[in-house]
Motif scaffolding. Sequence first.
Motif, short mmCIF file in Angstrom:
data_model
loop_
_atom_site.label_atom_id
_atom_site.label_comp_id
_atom_site.label_asym_id
_atom_site.label_seq_id
_atom_site.Cartn_x
_atom_site.Cartn_y
_atom_site.Cartn_z
N ASP A 1 -1.47 -5.86 -1.46
CA ASP A 1 -1.51 -7.14 -0.47
C ASP A 1 -2.74 -7.62 -0.12
OD1 ASP A 1 1.43 -7.00 -0.38
OD2 ASP A 1 1.61 -6.00 1.21
N LYS A 2 -3.60 -6.71 0.03
CA LYS A 2 -5.02 -7.31 0.45
C LYS A 2 -5.62 -8.16 -0.54
CE LYS A 2 -5.83 -3.05 3.11
NZ LYS A 2 -6.72 -1.73 3.10
N ALA A 3 -5.43 -7.49 -1.75
CA ALA A 3 -5.99 -8.35 -2.90
C ALA A 3 -5.31 -9.72 -2.98
CB ALA A 3 -6.02 -7.59 -4.42
N LEU A 4 -4.05 -9.76 -2.91
CA LEU A 4 -3.29 -10.97 -3.23
C LEU A 4 -3.31 -12.03 -2.07
CD1 LEU A 4 0.36 -9.79 -4.36
CD2 LEU A 4 -1.71 -10.69 -5.59
N SER A 5 -3.84 -11.48 -0.88
CA SER A 5 -3.90 -12.27 0.28
C SER A 5 -5.35 -13.56 0.03
CB SER A 5 -4.20 -11.71 1.54
OG SER A 5 -5.59 -10.89 1.18
N THR A 6 -6.23 -13.20 -0.97
CA THR A 6 -7.03 -14.18 -1.52
C THR A 6 -6.69 -15.07 -1.97
OG1 THR A 6 -7.82 -12.94 -3.26
CG2 THR A 6 -8.65 -12.08 -1.25
N GLY A 7 -5.61 -15.06 -2.71
CA GLY A 7 -5.08 -16.30 -3.43
C GLY A 7 -5.30 -15.88 -5.25
N ASN A 8 -5.90 -14.78 -5.25
CA ASN A 8 -5.85 -14.31 -6.77
C ASN A 8 -4.87 -13.25 -7.02
OD1 ASN A 8 -6.89 -13.21 -8.96
ND2 ASN A 8 -8.78 -12.37 -8.68
N ASP A 9 -3.97 -13.97 -8.16
CA ASP A 9 -2.88 -13.11 -8.46
C ASP A 9 -3.26 -12.15 -9.66
OD1 ASP A 9 -2.63 -15.19 -10.31
OD2 ASP A 9 -0.65 -15.67 -9.87
N GLN A 10 -4.47 -12.43 -10.18
CA GLN A 10 -4.74 -11.50 -11.44
C GLN A 10 -5.09 -10.11 -11.04
OE1 GLN A 10 -4.59 -13.34 -14.94
NE2 GLN A 10 -3.05 -13.93 -13.36
N ILE A 11 -4.18 -9.33 -10.71
CA ILE A 11 -4.57 -8.05 -10.15
C ILE A 11 -3.61 -6.90 -11.05
CG2 ILE A 11 -4.56 -6.66 -8.21
CD1 ILE A 11 -6.48 -8.89 -7.83
N ALA A 12 -4.40 -5.95 -11.50
CA ALA A 12 -3.73 -4.76 -12.34
C ALA A 12 -4.11 -3.54 -11.27
CB ALA A 12 -4.21 -4.48 -13.46
N LEU A 13 -3.01 -2.63 -11.41
CA LEU A 13 -3.03 -1.40 -10.48
C LEU A 13 -3.15 -0.12 -11.56
CD1 LEU A 13 -0.13 -2.10 -8.13
CD2 LEU A 13 -2.71 -2.55 -7.75
N CYS A 14 -4.23 0.66 -11.21
CA CYS A 14 -4.51 1.57 -12.31
C CYS A 14 -4.37 2.82 -11.62
CB CYS A 14 -5.99 1.40 -12.72
SG CYS A 14 -6.38 2.48 -13.84
N GLU A 15 -3.41 3.73 -12.37
CA GLU A 15 -3.33 5.15 -12.25
C GLU A 15 -4.42 6.08 -12.79
OE1 GLU A 15 -2.46 8.55 -10.72
OE2 GLU A 15 -1.01 7.20 -10.39
N ARG A 16 -4.96 6.94 -11.94
CA ARG A 16 -6.18 7.82 -12.54
C ARG A 16 -6.12 9.11 -12.10
NH1 ARG A 16 -9.85 10.42 -10.95
NH2 ARG A 16 -11.70 9.29 -11.26
N GLY A 17 -4.64 9.65 -11.85
CA GLY A 17 -4.57 10.87 -11.19
C GLY A 17 -4.54 11.07 -9.87
N SER A 18 -3.85 12.30 -9.39
CA SER A 18 -3.83 12.68 -7.95
C SER A 18 -4.47 14.01 -7.83
CB SER A 18 -2.42 12.45 -7.38
OG SER A 18 -1.97 11.34 -7.61
N SER A 19 -5.26 14.11 -6.73
CA SER A 19 -5.80 15.46 -6.35
C SER A 19 -4.72 16.60 -6.27
CB SER A 19 -6.58 15.47 -5.10
OG SER A 19 -7.59 14.53 -5.23
N PHE A 20 -4.95 17.71 -6.79
CA PHE A 20 -4.24 18.88 -6.95
C PHE A 20 -4.95 20.16 -6.75
CE2 PHE A 20 -1.64 22.16 -9.15
CZ PHE A 20 -0.36 21.89 -8.65
N GLY A 21 -5.04 20.51 -5.43
CA GLY A 21 -5.85 21.33 -5.09
C GLY A 21 -7.40 21.09 -5.30
N TYR A 22 -8.26 22.11 -5.52
CA TYR A 22 -9.81 21.87 -5.68
C TYR A 22 -9.93 21.68 -7.03
CZ TYR A 22 -9.95 24.08 -1.09
OH TYR A 22 -9.88 24.25 0.38
N ASN A 23 -10.85 20.65 -7.38
CA ASN A 23 -11.63 20.31 -8.62
C ASN A 23 -10.29 20.09 -9.81
OD1 ASN A 23 -13.43 23.09 -7.55
ND2 ASN A 23 -14.05 21.10 -7.84
N ASN A 24 -9.36 19.47 -9.49
CA ASN A 24 -8.25 19.32 -10.61
C ASN A 24 -7.49 18.14 -10.17
OD1 ASN A 24 -6.97 19.92 -12.71
ND2 ASN A 24 -5.42 21.43 -11.73
N LEU A 25 -6.99 17.30 -11.09
CA LEU A 25 -6.15 16.21 -11.02
C LEU A 25 -4.72 16.44 -11.80
CD1 LEU A 25 -8.96 13.56 -11.71
CD2 LEU A 25 -8.04 14.18 -9.45
N ILE A 26 -3.75 15.98 -11.31
CA ILE A 26 -2.53 15.94 -12.09
C ILE A 26 -2.09 14.43 -12.09
CG2 ILE A 26 -1.79 18.20 -11.42
CD1 ILE A 26 0.17 16.94 -9.56
#
Length: 278
Positions: free
Chosen positions: A155-180
């Motif tokens: 919503d913050k990005a679209l509020s500028t009038g730019n609708d050319q927005i992609a959302l990117c998944e890059r993992g979530s923190s899972f404890g220390y030093n790890n992503l899932i």
Amino acid sequence: MKHIRVASPKGEIFFGNDLPLAVIAGPCAIEGMDFSLRCAEKLKAIFEKAKIGFVYKSSFDKANRTSVKGFRGVGIDEGLKILERVRRDIGVAVLTDVHTDAQAPIVAAVVDMLQTPAFLCRQTDFIKAVAKAGKPVNIKKGQFLSPWEMSGVLDKALSTGNDQIALCERGSSFGYNNLIVDMRSLAVMAKSGQPVVFDATHSVQLPGAHGESSGGQREFAPILARAAVAAGVAGVFMEAHPDPDLAPCDGANMIPFSELPAILAKLKQIDLAVKARL
């Protein structure tokens, strides 16, 4: 369903959850002019043979380092000169990340697509500044954020009038030093209607695992990429390098150029099968 159009000197690349797969790929960091030109030329040939739309990625600054001694890159001035040459001489679309509000319009004047670091996804003024620059943007979801919270970032990005927005998944923190990776997040973010990109290589990163640097498990990146493509994403982000073990940063999770053709062939096959039913 929203589609993103990324201009390049020799055509256009489109990202859409219902469109053929597109890929963002390249070395983590810019390592010099000759290196970048060689990498872009090699990657262009690989993707042309695979018949997959391709955006070249490399960073002029790696601001989010584990240690103050970590490799940062060539800097914005030299980096943009190199990316401009890559775009012009090799004829590919280019993407790089920005780290401050002030950098956004400067970088947008040179590259075809901007990217925001995951750690900065909740910085309102920053997200708005990058979107306001007017180029397509790949917004990375923070490792600390749920996928449904990305609606507020969008919503913050679209509020500028730019609708050319992609959302990117890059993992979530899972404890220390790890992503899932929770593959449900791809479907959750796709409900926004915006293209969803899966970052296959940062998702196998082991943040801070080496004490003064991050580690990674690059052998799992192709597996996660296949799963994400099976979920119907618009694109895959993969950092790649001629010899990752010699890379100054993020080598542990980058894919060697030599392995890309086989990986891309499988991803394309899965993408065709999934989207044939749409």
